[in-house]
Design a protein around this motif. Structure first.
Motif, PDB file in Angstrom:
ATOM      1  N   MET A 140      -0.809  10.198  20.232  1.00 31.41           N
ATOM      2  CA  MET A 140      -0.774  10.378  18.784  1.00 31.41           C
ATOM      3  C   MET A 140      -1.772   9.466  18.086  1.00 31.41           C
ATOM      4  O   MET A 140      -2.525   9.905  17.209  1.00 31.41           O
ATOM      5  CB  MET A 140       0.642  10.103  18.259  1.00 31.41           C
ATOM      6  N   ASN A 141      -1.784   8.212  18.468  1.00 28.78           N
ATOM      7  CA  ASN A 141      -2.685   7.251  17.833  1.00 28.78           C
ATOM      8  C   ASN A 141      -4.144   7.625  18.081  1.00 28.78           C
ATOM      9  O   ASN A 141      -4.987   7.492  17.186  1.00 28.78           O
ATOM     10  CB  ASN A 141      -2.411   5.844  18.358  1.00 28.78           C
TER      11      ASN A 141
ATOM     12  N   GLN B  90      -5.033  10.707  15.847  1.00 24.72           N
ATOM     13  CA  GLN B  90      -5.115  10.346  14.433  1.00 24.72           C
ATOM     14  C   GLN B  90      -6.348   9.491  14.153  1.00 24.72           C
ATOM     15  O   GLN B  90      -7.000   9.634  13.117  1.00 24.72           O
ATOM     16  CB  GLN B  90      -3.829   9.629  14.013  1.00 24.72           C
ATOM     17  N   SER B  91      -6.697   8.632  15.100  1.00 24.32           N
ATOM     18  CA  SER B  91      -7.900   7.810  14.936  1.00 24.32           C
ATOM     19  C   SER B  91      -9.158   8.666  14.967  1.00 24.32           C
ATOM     20  O   SER B  91     -10.097   8.430  14.193  1.00 24.32           O
ATOM     21  CB  SER B  91      -7.958   6.750  16.045  1.00 24.32           C
TER      22      SER B  91
ATOM     23  N   CYS C  70      -9.469  11.695  13.926  1.00 27.07           N
ATOM     24  CA  CYS C  70      -9.581  12.387  12.643  1.00 27.07           C
ATOM     25  C   CYS C  70     -10.111  11.478  11.542  1.00 27.07           C
ATOM     26  O   CYS C  70     -11.050  11.838  10.824  1.00 27.07           O
ATOM     27  CB  CYS C  70      -8.221  12.955  12.230  1.00 27.07           C
ATOM     28  N   SER C  71      -9.518  10.297  11.417  1.00 30.20           N
ATOM     29  CA  SER C  71      -9.855   9.442  10.281  1.00 30.20           C
ATOM     30  C   SER C  71     -11.044   8.528  10.531  1.00 30.20           C
ATOM     31  O   SER C  71     -11.861   8.300   9.633  1.00 30.20           O
ATOM     32  CB  SER C  71      -8.629   8.590   9.895  1.00 30.20           C
TER      33      SER C  71
ATOM     34  N   SER D 131     -10.795  14.589   2.549  1.00 28.62           N
ATOM     35  CA  SER D 131      -9.595  14.328   3.344  1.00 28.62           C
ATOM     36  C   SER D 131      -8.471  15.294   2.977  1.00 28.62           C
ATOM     37  O   SER D 131      -7.766  15.813   3.852  1.00 28.62           O
ATOM     38  CB  SER D 131      -9.144  12.879   3.109  1.00 28.62           C
TER      39      SER D 131
ATOM     40  N   ASP E 148      -6.567  18.225   5.272  1.00 26.63           N
ATOM     41  CA  ASP E 148      -5.112  18.369   5.400  1.00 26.63           C
ATOM     42  C   ASP E 148      -4.660  19.785   5.056  1.00 26.63           C
ATOM     43  O   ASP E 148      -3.827  20.374   5.758  1.00 26.63           O
ATOM     44  CB  ASP E 148      -4.405  17.363   4.486  1.00 26.63           C
TER      45      ASP E 148
ATOM     46  N   CYS F 170      -5.516  22.227   7.773  1.00 23.30           N
ATOM     47  CA  CYS F 170      -4.620  22.032   8.919  1.00 23.30           C
ATOM     48  C   CYS F 170      -3.243  22.636   8.651  1.00 23.30           C
ATOM     49  O   CYS F 170      -2.625  23.211   9.551  1.00 23.30           O
ATOM     50  CB  CYS F 170      -4.482  20.539   9.227  1.00 23.30           C
TER      51      CYS F 170
ATOM     52  N   ALA G  84      -2.020  16.223  14.594  1.00 27.82           N
ATOM     53  CA  ALA G  84      -2.143  14.798  14.280  1.00 27.82           C
ATOM     54  C   ALA G  84      -2.451  14.587  12.809  1.00 27.82           C
ATOM     55  O   ALA G  84      -1.949  13.647  12.181  1.00 27.82           O
ATOM     56  CB  ALA G  84      -3.231  14.165  15.145  1.00 27.82           C
ATOM     57  N   ARG G  85      -3.300  15.451  12.272  1.00 22.73           N
ATOM     58  CA  ARG G  85      -3.723  15.265  10.891  1.00 22.73           C
ATOM     59  C   ARG G  85      -2.565  15.414   9.918  1.00 22.73           C
ATOM     60  O   ARG G  85      -2.545  14.790   8.847  1.00 22.73           O
ATOM     61  CB  ARG G  85      -4.828  16.280  10.556  1.00 22.73           C
TER      62      ARG G  85
ATOM     63  N   GLY H 262       0.521  14.621  10.669  1.00 27.02           N
ATOM     64  CA  GLY H 262       1.585  13.728  11.110  1.00 27.02           C
ATOM     65  C   GLY H 262       2.556  14.336  12.090  1.00 27.02           C
ATOM     66  O   GLY H 262       3.717  13.917  12.165  1.00 27.02           O
TER      67      GLY H 262
END
Length: 433
Positions: A198-199, A202-203, A205-206, A226, A230, A233, A309-310, A312
């Protein structure tokens, strides 16, 4: 763990010594460098190529930083190759890091770039050239335009389910559950647990994708980019257009009139996300009218794990995730994919006959081949099955028709010749289409 990317390796092998520059493109971290520097290199060595004849430059490493200067790179390669016996192979990784430098012979002229260096080296008869690049400074549309018909593109995608399962092993249904949640980014296979996965996603993406786009496109409204990421997605597989997204964005963020976002800005930011290989537009096609509709379209994410991931890891609508996976699989298999629209008659509340548009989830075309596909998570009863079948019958043609389902294990044909096949069976059968 060595992940087999046979499809892409075979493309590279087929392009060898065709006089073109081989350009490996795709989403960052999808395996472009691994394909070139590990799999293709191993292939060359297995064919008896001398290791000293494989020239490799990794422009993201300090040892090769001076070769970011395109003239130094060209000079070094010529020194090692020109006039020598035997065939040589040039690998340049992360070529987007190459600098633009002044023309030493014409100070006011066009600056020298890696395009100039590679086009110069292309003239060496004993050199075959392969490059990869990430999205922060180089995209396929740029490089293919600059090379003007002198390049071959190998588009690399995240792992298909078949590639993922071949590397992971175990029970295929458990593997699919993992794939539907975390997707097919290759590094995930080395992550020890769900939190790490997950981490990582998410990393990406951002900290990787969005920052790359902001830098490259000089985005002024990072918050808007951003938010559009979202929204896309959240709405994979749903019909939408820039106007709808603009309204949703301005309403959700309670933007004042002076700070509101325009549809043109939204459209340009969607284009930027597509240029970075994060999304693909799937347009609607009138099957009998043989024409595209302008809007609305559907947007699919290049990897469902990044999509999840994006947002959550919420909104786990398996119907939409399944549809996204099928779309990606068709693209990986080399199909052009559209949403199909056909028209049938219906009766309104006043008893009048009216024409109603009905949707076929995917029209997959490859050359003269056409396949109609419906994605159905489950068909609980005859009425639901008839709803999925009706658009097929309205096409009134004999092209292959398939319903991909998640509620059956065995494939079978109904009395109208429509194939019903389990989702995992479809994903693991490369010869079905």
């Amino acid at each position: 763990m060595e992940i087999q990317r046979t499809q892409y390796l075979e493309q590279l092998i087929a392009f060898m010594w065709d006089g073109q520059i081989k350009v490996i493109t795709g989403l960052r971290r999808s395996g472009k460098s691994y394909l070139l520097r590990t799999l293709f290199r191993h292939y060359l060595l297995s064919q008896g190529v001398d290791e000293g004849h494989i020239l490799s430059f990794e422009l993201d490493l300090a040892r090769d930083i001076k070769f970011r200067h395109p003239l130094y790179l060209a000079e070094e390669v010529r020194k090692r190759v020109e006039g020598k016996e035997g065939k040589y192979y040039l690998f340049v990784d992360e070529i987007q890091l190459s600098d633009e430098v002044p023309n030493p012979y014409h100070a006011e002229g066009k600056r020298i770039t890696f395009y100039d260096a590679l086009n110069d080296l292309r003239s060496l008869p004993n050199l075959d050239i392969y490059v990869t690049g990430s999205n922060s400074r180089m995209l396929s549309s740029d490089i293919l335009t600059e090379f003007r018909g002198r390049s071959d593109e190998v588009r690399v995608h995240p792992l298909s389910f078949a590639e993922f399962y071949a590397a992971l092993g175990g029970d295929k249904y458990d593997a699919f559950d993992e794939y539907a949640l975390f997707g097919g980014m290759p590094f995930l296979l080395s992550c020890p647990n769900a939190i790490t996965k997950m981490n990582y996603l998410q990393s990406l993406c951002s900290e990787v994708y969005l920052k790359d786009i902001v830098e490259r496109k000089k985005i002024k409204r990072e918050d808007v980019l951003s938010a559009i990421f979202d929204l896309l997605c959240s709405s994979v597989g749903s019909l939408t257009n820039p106007n709808q997204l603009t309204h949703a964005l301005n309403s959700k963020q309670h933007l004042s009139r002076s700070n509101a976002v325009s549809p043109n800005t939204v459209k340009s930011y969607i284009d930027a996300l597509e240029d970075a290989f994060l999304f693909t537009t799937c347009k609607r096609w009138d099957v009998k009218g043989k024409a595209y509709f302008d809007y609305p379209n559907k947007y699919y994410c290049e990897d469902v794990g990044l999509r999840n991931a994006r947002i959550g890891f919420r909104q786990q609508e398996l119907t939409h995730i399944m549809e996204n996976i099928i779309y990606n699989e068709l693209v990986i298999r080399g199909f052009k994919v559209d949403v199909g629209v056909v028209y049938g008659n219906s009766v309104d509340a006043k008893g009048r006959t009216i024409k109603v548009a009905r949707e076929i989830d995917f029209i997959a075309t490859r050359g003269s081949q056409r396949v109609y596909i419906q994605s159905a998570y489950a068909l609980h009863d005859a009425q639901k099955a008839e709803t999925e079948n009706r658009p097929f019958l309205l096409t009134e043609d004999s092209f292959q028709k398939i319903i991909i389902r998640n509620d059956i294990r065995n494939r079978w044909y109904d009395d109208r010749g429509i194939l019903n096949i389990a989702l995992i069976d479809f994903l693991l059968d490369p010869h079905l289409l």
